[in-house]
Design an enzyme around this catalytic site. Structure first.
Site, PDB file in Angstrom:
ATOM      1  N   ASP A 180       0.833  -1.199   0.000  1.00 16.31           N
ATOM      2  CA  ASP A 180       0.000   0.000   0.000  1.00 16.31           C
ATOM      3  C   ASP A 180       0.874   1.258   0.000  1.00 16.31           C
ATOM      4  OD1 ASP A 180      -2.732   1.169   0.296  1.00 16.31           O
ATOM      5  OD2 ASP A 180      -1.844   1.958   2.150  1.00 16.31           O
TER       6      ASP A 180
ATOM      7  N   LYS B 180       1.524   4.225  -3.044  1.00 16.37           N
ATOM      8  CA  LYS B 180       1.492   5.677  -2.822  1.00 16.37           C
ATOM      9  C   LYS B 180       2.770   6.326  -3.347  1.00 16.37           C
ATOM     10  CE  LYS B 180      -1.627   5.273   1.131  1.00 16.37           C
ATOM     11  NZ  LYS B 180      -1.758   5.255   2.590  1.00 16.37           N
TER      12      LYS B 180
END
Lengths: 378, 378
Positions: free
Chosen positions: A238, A242
């Site tokens: 995750d 980003k």
């Protein structure tokens, strides 16, 4: 087939049929995925609607809400105008019908994708081609395959559709727009370093050796800081997504494969099912305790840090950070993004604050919707 | 009377006469006050111009530059097209001619006021009435008399002129736009606290008792961190103006008179001439040394802090801040703004970084110009 269901969503405000003033701008909104973020957004839109008409001459007309099974269209509720809360009419979800329906109103249409679904992303190209704007906290398209990303950008740019995704990094914090302004005004990135996971920030802020790391992970799930399968956070993917989004924003055409990722999940637990993983969670404890001891020996703290260099080297990993370093000062679920550039060279530009949560994420999505409104003609 | 002067400004790029593509947006720019910030802006505009045409389909045409005595209009340089650097034709400054001249091109006109002059502010009303956008780091209008501020807002809103002033607080840091988005999306401010003066941040960061405070003030002047008459910084009025701007942005109709200001300038030196003040600068030392001792006794550090409450209580003052407090971590000339709101309640939203300097201020002005471009039709 229309179905009437007692709704679990926040009550939706029906679109007014009243003529708006000549100078009023109107956006027709469709919301995909009315979960925690989408639900908070619906509440915020409802609470702000009359104010925005008055102060911004902007009429945000909610015309459709769609989840994986149901779809609400404002036309179905015509007979119910004036109703507050209570039942709403739902029909079976047909994602392909959403764009054409929103465009019937001849206002600029904005689809807010609050899902985390690849299926929704597959519709972006059609929406952009039709000139429909997309606002989303969904990271899958922005960090997905480079070829698709290029094609979507091109399609949106060609039709004049806006594609805003501020909340994919740092939720409501001004991260992507800050980076974009630096680049647009001709600054040159030296590096980005940051803590981009509220979950990992919280876990590492709490982890002082008093309690087992696995116990803190369980606490984080209960508190809603971590996903039910915490590997989504602990694996670092995750955070890597980003960082890819930030890199692309800075003009570096990186893919997820290019990011060096240190996972906190032991290799032998990476592919087991979720239940087995939670059962064996204590296997995380010994390596994490060892890392904590190393950090303490160096008078530092553990932080899960994302780093991007101007040359495009991207890495997310557990690091020992000196106690005096700004990253050591982040508290609770704080995200922190540190931009070093040619202009911000002596001291960096730093944005810090809660980088997750339905309310602040929804507010960031809302701000993107307002930006679309500012950028389209009356 | 045309005069040809060897120019001290960065060389200005002549506006091209070539036809732009159908989808190209054009802004006609006039820059008032080509000093340090204005000069840096001219450089940045020139360096970015071709890129913006390519990537943003935006043509920023510099059409006029005006200082307190001279004015350059691109029409005067017609014969010189193709020239790089070198002499330019200047005529006597006539501020009243600037707006009509820019509007001759039928493009959207933007006047960038990089002066710190009341005389320039007196033209805003005419510019707004004519639909000319104003971008400025000049604090005088935004923090000036409430009645004039209301009238200017009204005039700009009526004609559709944009008035952007992000750089009045924190230079290039995303402060005002962040606050505006919080408010626009329906959040409610609890408090703002911040360090809004790079000069005072630097002085108090350096002041550890080893050297006299007055020596540091002299250093700051030499380094360009402080004004030649440092009372503009030390008196707190500059910080108070910034707090008024933030308060008004948050919907509180405060005036400078409403701000409780603690000046670091002894009362008997407040009204003497600048030379006398610099001669008696050492009178600051005893009280500042006393304050530092008090801070040390409480294991804290001195910070000049601006505070605004939701009820509109506004105060700028020297405070003792615990070493663990985020404000104690600001380094060099860092500004820091801490927003606590209903949504950002557990942890605040924090923006930190260099809040002064020609380059970062010019970049913030540039970003405002780009925002005007995004918000006006092609």
């Amino acid at each position: 087939m229309n179905v009437r269901v007692s709704q679990a969503l926040p009550a939706l405000e029906p679109s007014p049929r009243a003529a708006t003033s000549a100078r009023m701008r109107t956006l027709a909104l469709g919301i995909v995925g009315p979960g925690r973020v989408g639900g908070a957004l619906l509440e915020q839109l409802r609470a702000s609607r009359e104010r925005l008409k008055r102060t911004h001459r902007l009429d945000l007309q909610l015309r459709a809400v769609i989840d994986s099974r149901h779809m609400w269209l404002d036309c179905d509720d015509d007979a119910l105008n004036g109703r507050h809360g209570g039942a709403q009419i739902w029909r079976p979800a047909t994602l392909a019908d959403l764009g054409p329906y929103l465009q019937q109103s001849h206002a600029h249409a904005v689809i807010v994708d609050c899902s985390a679904s690849e299926e929704v992303v597959r519709h972006y190209a059609d929406w952009f081609t039709a000139g429909i704007h997309v606002v989303t906290p969904n990271k899958l398209a922005e960090s997905g395959p480079l070829e698709r990303w290029h094609a979507l950008r091109e399609t949106a740019s060609h039709s004049g559709a806006q594609w805003l995704y501020e909340t994919t990094v740092g939720a409501g914090l001004p991260v992507i727009k800050t980076l974009r302004e630096l680049i647009d005004t001709g600054d040159h990135l030296t590096s980005i370093e940051g803590m981009l996971s509220g979950t990992l920030a919280w876990l590492l802020d709490q982890f002082d050796g008093q309690r087992a790391f696995s116990d803190l992970v369980r606490d984080a799930i209960v508190a809603g800081y971590a996903e039910p399968d915490p590997r989504l956070d602990l694996g670092g993917m995750d955070v890597a997504r980003k960082l890819v989004i930030l890199a692309r924003e800075a003009g570096l055409t990186l893919s997820l494969d290019d990011v060096e990722v240190e996972s906190l999940v032991p290799a032998e637990l990476a592919d087991v099912d979720a239940e087995t993983f939670m059962h064996k969670l204590a296997q995380l404890d010994a390596p994490m305790t060892r890392r904590l001891a190393q950090a303490s020996a160096r008078n530092g703290v553990l932080r899960y840090v994302a780093r991007l260099s101007a040359e495009g080297h991207a890495r997310v990993a557990l690091e020992v950070v000196p106690r005096s370093h700004p990253l050591a000062n982040a508290r609770l679920t704080d995200n922190m993004v540190v931009f070093s550039t040619r202009r911000y060279c002596d001291n960096p530009l730093v944005v810090q604050g809660p980088g997750a949560g339905p309310e602040v994420t929804a507010a960031g999505v809302f701000a993107d919707v307002l930006r679309v409104a500012q950028q389209v003609a009356a």
